[in-house]
Design an enzyme around this catalytic site. Sequence first.
Site, PDB file in Angstrom:
ATOM      1  N   LYS A 202      43.714 104.508  44.419  1.00  0.00           N
ATOM      2  CA  LYS A 202      43.483 103.316  43.877  1.00  0.00           C
ATOM      3  C   LYS A 202      44.384 102.570  43.467  1.00  0.00           C
ATOM      4  O   LYS A 202      44.740 101.048  43.516  1.00  0.00           O
ATOM      5  CB  LYS A 202      43.190 104.269  42.313  1.00  0.00           C
ATOM      6  N   GLU A 208      52.998 110.651  46.540  1.00  0.00           N
ATOM      7  CA  GLU A 208      52.741 111.795  47.273  1.00  0.00           C
ATOM      8  C   GLU A 208      52.409 110.787  48.899  1.00  0.00           C
ATOM      9  O   GLU A 208      52.425 110.590  50.025  1.00  0.00           O
ATOM     10  CB  GLU A 208      52.274 112.512  46.380  1.00  0.00           C
ATOM     11  N   GLY A 263      40.386 107.268  38.352  1.00  0.00           N
ATOM     12  CA  GLY A 263      40.911 107.704  39.871  1.00  0.00           C
ATOM     13  C   GLY A 263      39.488 108.986  39.630  1.00  0.00           C
ATOM     14  O   GLY A 263      38.751 109.212  41.012  1.00  0.00           O
ATOM     15  N   ARG A 264      39.564 110.143  38.954  1.00  0.00           N
ATOM     16  CA  ARG A 264      38.431 111.036  39.065  1.00  0.00           C
ATOM     17  C   ARG A 264      37.079 110.767  39.004  1.00  0.00           C
ATOM     18  O   ARG A 264      35.996 112.164  38.674  1.00  0.00           O
ATOM     19  CB  ARG A 264      38.869 111.904  37.995  1.00  0.00           C
ATOM     20  N   GLU A 349      42.078 116.472  33.302  1.00  0.00           N
ATOM     21  CA  GLU A 349      42.504 115.680  33.329  1.00  0.00           C
ATOM     22  C   GLU A 349      41.807 114.233  32.030  1.00  0.00           C
ATOM     23  O   GLU A 349      42.572 113.346  31.417  1.00  0.00           O
ATOM     24  CB  GLU A 349      42.358 114.098  34.432  1.00  0.00           C
ATOM     25  N   HIS A 380      34.859 140.508  43.095  1.00  0.00           N
ATOM     26  CA  HIS A 380      35.592 141.444  43.490  1.00  0.00           C
ATOM     27  C   HIS A 380      37.332 141.365  42.849  1.00  0.00           C
ATOM     28  O   HIS A 380      38.544 141.476  43.906  1.00  0.00           O
ATOM     29  CB  HIS A 380      36.115 141.245  45.279  1.00  0.00           C
ATOM     30  N   LYS A 500      56.410 111.988  36.630  1.00  0.00           N
ATOM     31  CA  LYS A 500      56.493 111.402  37.570  1.00  0.00           C
ATOM     32  C   LYS A 500      57.610 110.828  37.251  1.00  0.00           C
ATOM     33  O   LYS A 500      58.581 110.014  37.947  1.00  0.00           O
ATOM     34  CB  LYS A 500      55.662 110.435  37.862  1.00  0.00           C
TER      35      LYS A 500
END
Length: 535
Positions: A202, A208, A263-264, A349, A380, A500
């Site tokens: 965005k 990253e 973003g999400r 978030e 399990h 950050k």
Amino acid sequence: MSSRAWEALKQHHAEVKDVHLRELFAKDEGRGTRFAVEACGLYVDFSKQRITSRTLELLFSLAAERALGQRIEAMFKGERINITEDRAVLHVALRAPKTATISVDGVNVVPQVHAVLGRMGEFAERVRSGRWLGYTGKRIKNVVNIGIGGSDLGPVMAYEALRAYTQRDLTFRFVSNVDGTDLAEATRDLDAAETLFIVASKTFTTQETMMNAASARAWSLASLKDDASVAKHFVAVSTNEAEVKKFGIDPANMFGFWDWVGGRYSMESAIGLSTMLAVGPSGFAQLLQGFHTMDEHFRSTPFEKNLPVLMGLLGVWNSDFFGAHTLAVLPYDQYLKRFPAYLQQLTMESNGKRVTLGGADVKAGTGAVYWGEPGTNGQHSFYQLIHQGTRLVPCDFVGFMKSHNPLGNHHDVLMANLFAQGEALAFGKTAEQVRAEGVAEKLVPHRTFPGNRPSTTILAERLDPATLGTLVALYEHATYTQSVIWDINAFDQWGVELGKVLAKRIGSELEATDPKLEHDSSTNALVKRYRSRRG
Ligand code: F6P
């Protein structure tokens, strides 16, 4: 948190907290269907939640007290409900039909949305049909999406969920982690001449993603040996044209979106380009239709039958009144293996906040910890704690009537396990039942299941694009519902900033040989140790 409705719920909780689901079901033969709602192609059974009709009445009073109806309208009308960033929140516009009008600052944004969808569609068709060729004239066979957070989790989740609908001669990979291993492993067996990178961000400034994109470009150029090849092998998805240009991607190969898309909440924007390449424009249109169906339902259905409102309110009931700080999402469908991870960002978030819209401390517990694994694997592994541990872990089970891979009776066994888990959690097994089986007395406590552990079961016909859109929108709107109850902003994420900033500072210290370290004694020692031993 204190208000009339909250206090009434507190008192009601004191009255019902020890009532067992066994009792509630025994008293009411119709409970299993009375507390189930069918809408938008989903059948959602809330009957194994620890609720009575009175609980719901009181939760609806709380919603009314918080003006939930008006707050839903405020979102759909494009009001700037993300107050800390002064932005509208209009992911619903991304899936609105062409004929809709949704305005931001007096401008109808729906035509812009459809213009981008049109460009994405043309591009996707060219790649899928082999008309978009790589720099050396080879057909594109591999698509690598580079992004992180919302620019990764939605695309990878949707690709996995819709694999049955994907063009199988295209390979899709997703690179997110700044750990070089992620990019190295994703590209090691690929031919650069056949590989298209989508750089999805965005902001186009995320460390990253920018680092991975630069390394991917270096990897690609190491084979193709000409800067001109970048135009054939890199496209961008972003809101930031200036940064896209700076990176060296032609804006003609950029697909945009807008600051009113979080973003999400962006998997159905241009961030979904990899999804469209995988399932084609028509599959993508069905996905959007699924989202839109749930949007309309959320906006117009009375709370009593409104799935996201019910789901959101029950989350508040479990977390703030029963003290359940977590929620396990348990999809009984292997294709949904990344769904819990996707929901983690969406819910945590969004609702991992500690102050109200007005900046005061929230007087309730906010966002629950979401996690999960596909069934039956979780059974399990961690289900033991859910069945017999001391903590209350509400569960959402998700299952489908039909499998994409009908293999013998695998699907019946899968679904039998889903139904069995909900039943075991709710009803458990009493000490008397255990004794009646002839179990030795000293083992009785170990083999007793207390039950009364709440769950919701969501069933749909088949995991297709429309159903996926509907499911995601269900959780999006449930998340918003909860934020309204807690009076928090579900649409900012300041909590990711401090780390950050510190990482940037420490990053420069790792490269230097001996600058003075001015952190705490623990961080200083860790940095020094790494500095002296780094490879
Ligand atoms: O982690 C913070 C965050 O801003 C997320 O909200 C977002 O989805 C992610 O980083 C990636 O951001 P971008 O798409 O701008 O690279």
